[in-house]
Design a protein around this motif. Structure first.
Motif, PDB file in Angstrom:
ATOM      1  N   SER A  92      -3.956   9.718   3.211  1.00 57.56           N
ATOM      2  CA  SER A  92      -3.076   8.781   3.912  1.00 57.56           C
ATOM      3  C   SER A  92      -3.389   8.748   5.402  1.00 57.56           C
ATOM      4  O   SER A  92      -3.411   7.694   6.035  1.00 57.56           O
ATOM      5  CB  SER A  92      -1.616   9.176   3.730  1.00 57.56           C
ATOM      6  OG  SER A  92      -1.243   8.995   2.397  1.00 57.56           O
ATOM      7  N   GLN A  93      -3.611   9.942   5.948  1.00 55.35           N
ATOM      8  CA  GLN A  93      -3.913  10.024   7.369  1.00 55.35           C
ATOM      9  C   GLN A  93      -5.265   9.380   7.664  1.00 55.35           C
ATOM     10  O   GLN A  93      -5.456   8.737   8.689  1.00 55.35           O
ATOM     11  CB  GLN A  93      -3.897  11.497   7.831  1.00 55.35           C
ATOM     12  CG  GLN A  93      -3.910  11.659   9.344  1.00 55.35           C
ATOM     13  CD  GLN A  93      -2.766  10.911  10.015  1.00 55.35           C
ATOM     14  OE1 GLN A  93      -1.616  10.991   9.597  1.00 55.35           O
ATOM     15  NE2 GLN A  93      -3.068  10.130  11.044  1.00 55.35           N
TER      16      GLN A  93
ATOM     17  N   ASN B 245      -4.690   5.721   7.921  1.00 53.42           N
ATOM     18  CA  ASN B 245      -4.040   5.391   9.195  1.00 53.42           C
ATOM     19  C   ASN B 245      -5.020   5.512  10.360  1.00 53.42           C
ATOM     20  O   ASN B 245      -4.997   4.701  11.285  1.00 53.42           O
ATOM     21  CB  ASN B 245      -2.845   6.311   9.441  1.00 53.42           C
ATOM     22  CG  ASN B 245      -1.706   6.035   8.475  1.00 53.42           C
ATOM     23  OD1 ASN B 245      -1.575   4.940   7.958  1.00 53.42           O
ATOM     24  ND2 ASN B 245      -0.897   7.033   8.216  1.00 53.42           N
TER      25      ASN B 245
ATOM     26  N   LYS C 133      -6.294   2.523  12.955  1.00 55.18           N
ATOM     27  CA  LYS C 133      -6.086   2.679  14.389  1.00 55.18           C
ATOM     28  C   LYS C 133      -7.420   2.744  15.156  1.00 55.18           C
ATOM     29  O   LYS C 133      -7.634   2.016  16.118  1.00 55.18           O
ATOM     30  CB  LYS C 133      -5.293   3.965  14.626  1.00 55.18           C
ATOM     31  CG  LYS C 133      -4.876   4.145  16.053  1.00 55.18           C
ATOM     32  CD  LYS C 133      -3.483   4.719  16.128  1.00 55.18           C
ATOM     33  CE  LYS C 133      -2.853   4.257  17.431  1.00 55.18           C
ATOM     34  NZ  LYS C 133      -1.547   4.793  17.659  1.00 55.18           N
TER      35      LYS C 133
ATOM     36  N   HIS D 275       1.059  -0.236  15.505  1.00 53.02           N
ATOM     37  CA  HIS D 275       2.471  -0.388  15.176  1.00 53.02           C
ATOM     38  C   HIS D 275       3.108  -1.225  16.268  1.00 53.02           C
ATOM     39  O   HIS D 275       2.621  -1.277  17.387  1.00 53.02           O
ATOM     40  CB  HIS D 275       3.136   0.990  15.100  1.00 53.02           C
ATOM     41  CG  HIS D 275       2.692   1.764  13.910  1.00 53.02           C
ATOM     42  ND1 HIS D 275       2.987   1.377  12.625  1.00 53.02           N
ATOM     43  CD2 HIS D 275       1.943   2.884  13.805  1.00 53.02           C
ATOM     44  CE1 HIS D 275       2.453   2.229  11.782  1.00 53.02           C
ATOM     45  NE2 HIS D 275       1.802   3.150  12.470  1.00 53.02           N
TER      46      HIS D 275
ATOM     47  N   ARG E 144       3.288   0.407   5.083  1.00 54.00           N
ATOM     48  CA  ARG E 144       1.985   0.938   5.482  1.00 54.00           C
ATOM     49  C   ARG E 144       1.208  -0.237   6.042  1.00 54.00           C
ATOM     50  O   ARG E 144       1.267  -1.333   5.482  1.00 54.00           O
ATOM     51  CB  ARG E 144       1.193   1.464   4.278  1.00 54.00           C
ATOM     52  CG  ARG E 144       1.788   2.660   3.624  1.00 54.00           C
ATOM     53  CD  ARG E 144       0.787   3.227   2.621  1.00 54.00           C
ATOM     54  NE  ARG E 144      -0.131   4.136   3.280  1.00 54.00           N
ATOM     55  CZ  ARG E 144      -1.210   4.647   2.692  1.00 54.00           C
ATOM     56  NH1 ARG E 144      -1.517   4.296   1.481  1.00 54.00           N
ATOM     57  NH2 ARG E 144      -1.977   5.482   3.334  1.00 54.00           N
TER      58      ARG E 144
END
Length: 488
Positions: free
Chosen positions: A13-14, A17, A21, A28, A160
């Motif tokens: 998951s990281q 992300n 990014k 976000h 997400r």
RNA sequence: CGGGAUGUAGCUCAGUCCGGUAGAGUACUCGUCUGGGGGGCGAGUGGUCGCAGGUUCAAAUCCUGUCAUCCCGACCA
């Protein structure tokens, strides 16, 4: 080398992300569940959009635009439909702000309450069918083949980036037809179109299938889907095409006079893909070094890095290469930034997923070569300057093909047959991916299997072969296997 | 929406337990030496400590509320 991206094995998951990014795809925002799509991410969406739009128009569709706001009463006209969306709608109740008499900024003006509340569209079937009612009188008005590019809002509790956001961008096609056969044909035409787009442009293999009653779109008779498999073994619904039957025609009283002067209800379809595809793209191809963009979706598929910095001789060669590529319709960028070192640039472009990187230094020029690095395999070779544009053109195609084949092998290696619940659980909990198993066809069984394993029926594949078997849960007879998986 | 965690410089985080001048690394800017895979040295810029209240002589630190993010669950495309 300073690692900026968490490895997939450490924390999947990281990793996702980090890619979003670090590759400059999205940020976000100040609003819960909503993201800012940054230029690098939006460029991919623009490429997707351009291609899909062309494919829609080539098949006779036209674009239009319907309002963001839907009167509350519209949403309640189709019972199944409202049930599917009621829990996640944003509602507009007022139309004016005023200064807080207590001096605390602005407040909602209580006297400006709307007579009928407006719903921010979670999808546009209702407002569109309310409009189609006026547009359709005769069989001569059919078929009506309209698409719109829009944003929609679904008040998601757990979001997400790209995969599930409260607001997202998509296209939604809404068509009206004189016959059931024609509407079904349209539904399948779009399903094929989506699959072709996913596989040929995104290099993302998909399985075409039908959703079970439990998973189908609220208000549809049949929901067709393209399902993709992500690198963590979870499935992603990447696009849907719905045969709506006459449900919306009934709800909005959309009828036409046929050739025999008889009034009939029209038949409908709707279909959509969204910015979720970008999430699918990331999780299909990217690696621990960053994003990997398939060449056909890269705005700039080639970057040229001078080593160690731009000189007149290097710049001249770079300009020649760019011109030669441009003649082939390939966009290339020459990075003349003198402040950044080559090593930094290499890492940066890898993180951002640029398919091909050329390195040119004086040593290369002396030998009449350039260094060619491909993002998919990270392989580096020296190639003669002579004919380099042809070489790159072929290489981009090869990368496109390689990405698809790699993803296809990964996916096919993770379609596993299970003939009883023990096998099923074992596969779902260890290997992941799709499990091909017999199912008795009831929602009850499907729900029970989900409770036991967290896996859902992703689809009944269109090309599923007839095979006599027994349901893995109930032992009742089944005529073919369906695909289960844990899903996003 | 339930459970857990976190919000301090653009980014990663220390400081919070035990209240007392706002810190580090990295990034950025300038200079310089470098130069074929995320450079070295030197100098500098940069923060209403998420936001709003409260307690206190004094709050990043204690209290209350709120917003956001991450992880897990339920729900859903």
């Amino acid at each position: 080398m300073a690692k900026e991206i968490t490895s997939r094995s450490e924390d999947y998951s990281q990793w996702y992300n980090d890619i979003v990014k670090k590759a400059g795809m999205a940020d976000h925002s100040a609003v819960r569940g909503c993201m800012v799509i940054k230029p690098n991410g939006f460029a991919i969406w623009e490429k997707m959009k351009a291609q899909l739009d062309k494919m829609f128009k080539d098949t006779g569709h036209v674009n239009a635009y319907f309002p963001l706001f839907i009167p509350k009463s519209f949403l309640s006209k189709e019972a199944q439909h409202v049930e599917g969306f009621a829990k996640e709608c944003a509602v507009v109740t007022h139309h004016r702000l005023m200064n807080d008499p207590n001096g605390n900024g602005v407040i909602v003006d209580p006297t400006a309450k709307l007579e009928e509340e407006l719903i921010v569209r979670p999808t546009s079937e209702t407002i569109i069918w309310n409009t189609y009612k006026d547009w359709i009188q005769s069989y001569r008005d059919l078929p009506l083949l309209i698409n719109q590019w829009a944003n929609v809002v679904r008040w998601e509790l757990r979001t997400r980036p790209f995969i599930r956001t409260a607001e997202f961008l998509w296209q939604e096609g809404h068509t009206a037809h004189a016959t059931k056969e024609e509407a079904v044909k349209e539904t399948l035409l779009i399903l094929d179109l989506y699959a072709k787009f996913a596989e040929e442009y995104m290099a993302m293999p998909v399985i075409k299938g039908v959703k079970t009653e439990n998973e189908r779109f609220a208000g549809a008779e049949d929901t067709y889907t393209i399902e993709a498999l992500m690198q963590d073994g979870k499935a992603l619904q990447a696009g849907t095409s719905h045969f709506l039957g006459q449900n919306f025609a009934k709800a909005f009283d959309v009828t036409f006079l046929n050739e025999h002067q008889k009034e009939e209800l029209v038949w409908a379809t709707s279909w959509g893909v969204s910015t979720r595809l970008i999430g699918g793209l990331i999780m299909t191809h990217s690696d621990d070094d960053g994003l990997i963009i398939p060449p056909r979706l890269a705005t700039t598929p080639v970057v040229i890095v001078p080593i160690p910095k731009p000189t007149d001789a290097i710049t001249e060669v770079a300009d020649q290469i760019i011109a030669a590529l441009k003649a082939k319709g390939i966009n290339a960028k020459y990075d003349q930034d003198k402040k950044k070192r080559p090593g930094f640039k290499f890492a940066e472009y890898e993180m951002r997923g640029v398919p091909v990187r050329l390195g040119i230094g004086q040593r290369d020029l002396d030998k009449g070569v350039v260094e060619v690095a491909r993002r998919d395999t990270k392989e580096k070779t020296s190639q003669p300057l002579e004919g380099i544009a042809d070489y790159i053109e072929n290489l981009l195609e090869e990368i496109q093909t390689n990405l698809f084949n790699r993803a296809l092998k990964f996916r096919d290696d993770r379609i596993t047959k299970a003939d009883n619940m023990d096998e099923f659980k074992e596969i779902i909990n260890t290997k992941g991916g799709f499990v091909s198993a017999h199912w008795d066809g009831t929602t009850e069984t499907e729900v029970k299997i989900k409770e036991l394993t967290k896996a859902t029926i992703r689809c009944i594949p269109i090309d599923a072969e007839a095979e006599e078997g027994t349901c893995i849960l109930t032992g009742k007879p089944s005529g073919k296997r369906v695909l289960f998986a844990k899903a996003y």
